[in-house]
Write a protein that holds these residues in place. Sequence first.
Motif, PDB file in Angstrom:
ATOM      1  N   GLY A 100      15.563  20.245 -21.703  1.00 12.49           N
ATOM      2  CA  GLY A 100      15.099  21.082 -20.585  1.00 12.49           C
ATOM      3  C   GLY A 100      13.586  21.209 -20.547  1.00 12.49           C
ATOM      4  N   GLY A 101      12.959  21.068 -21.709  1.00 18.43           N
ATOM      5  CA  GLY A 101      11.499  21.182 -21.782  1.00 18.43           C
ATOM      6  C   GLY A 101      10.800  19.841 -21.649  1.00 18.43           C
ATOM      7  N   TYR A 102      11.553  18.819 -21.212  1.00 21.23           N
ATOM      8  CA  TYR A 102      11.034  17.447 -21.189  1.00 21.23           C
ATOM      9  C   TYR A 102       9.721  17.321 -20.408  1.00 21.23           C
ATOM     10  N   VAL A 103       9.634  18.035 -19.272  1.00 22.75           N
ATOM     11  CA  VAL A 103       8.417  17.884 -18.455  1.00 22.75           C
ATOM     12  C   VAL A 103       7.168  18.428 -19.168  1.00 22.75           C
ATOM     13  N   HIS A 104       7.376  19.267 -20.178  1.00 18.25           N
ATOM     14  CA  HIS A 104       6.215  19.790 -20.923  1.00 18.25           C
ATOM     15  C   HIS A 104       6.170  19.208 -22.338  1.00 18.25           C
ATOM     16  N   ARG A 105       6.791  18.008 -22.528  1.00 18.17           N
ATOM     17  CA  ARG A 105       6.993  17.495 -23.880  1.00 18.17           C
ATOM     18  C   ARG A 105       5.700  17.305 -24.677  1.00 18.17           C
ATOM     19  N   SER A 106       4.569  17.133 -23.972  1.00 22.28           N
ATOM     20  CA  SER A 106       3.323  16.917 -24.708  1.00 22.28           C
ATOM     21  C   SER A 106       2.733  18.245 -25.208  1.00 22.28           C
ATOM     22  N   LYS A 107       3.268  19.371 -24.689  1.00 19.26           N
ATOM     23  CA  LYS A 107       2.697  20.665 -25.089  1.00 19.26           C
ATOM     24  C   LYS A 107       3.630  21.358 -26.078  1.00 19.26           C
TER      25      LYS A 107
END
Length: 235
Positions: A100-107
């Motif tokens: 679910g957090g994939y779109v913020h995976r770099s953070k």
Amino acid sequence: MLKVQNISVKYGSYTAIHDVNIDVSRGEIVVLLGSNGAGKSTTFRSISGLNKPCNGDILFDGELIHKWSPDRIVRSGIVQCAEGRKLFSAMSVYENLKMGGYVHRSKKAEIKKSLEHVFTLFPILKEKRNDAAGSLSGGQQQMLAIGRALMSQPKLMMLDEPSVGLAPLIVEQMFEVIQQINQEGTTILLAEQNANAALKIADKGYVFENGSIVMQGTSEELFADDGVRKAYIGA
Ligand code: ATP
């Protein structure tokens, strides 16, 4: 915040929704009421970018989004928590949340913060974080679906029939959590057949019939309407 303006969606030559207008302001809980097949899910799918409208516009925070890809729409702050939950049942609770957090995976720090937030809202998910999603009860799976949607830190969360198939007590808890998520700052667009529970927490609503909106009003107005009561409240 969200303006759906005169949208129509077709599946082949069949018009599933026709000339739909919805206005959601920041901080609101807005409910879409309607029986099976009335057009609620199609409306959600067009806001999420999964169905492209053949007419009309969808604006989010002033930007035209209806031609955007679904992942760009998620990155802009809209997330859909799907009907039937659509979890990865063989994967663990933790792995589902991470997806679910994939779109913020770099953070990494943001992901950690979201995960802690989800575990605070749903302590049972922390307890069961290593269990397979498919082994959870219906209510816990719905909590996980909501938790997974929250991991993207949405501004607007769309929930498609979160109460379906759940026992009355669990439904009550589910609506309390939805209200809490709203009070913490997430705007909510909810599709429900359970009008009673939904109108109790919603600011306003729209009634769908055969792909069109036939009525709209504040929760109090809809609750007081005889037709709405007969069709969706059973009183
Ligand atoms: P439900 O709660 O059953 O999902 P709904 O109000 O969300 O109901 P939709 O799923 O949006 O309704 O369906 C609206 C209409 O579009 C229905 O007549 C349905 O049969 C039709 N429909 C939905 N999806 C498709 C599809 N992929 N192909 C063709 N017709 C579809």
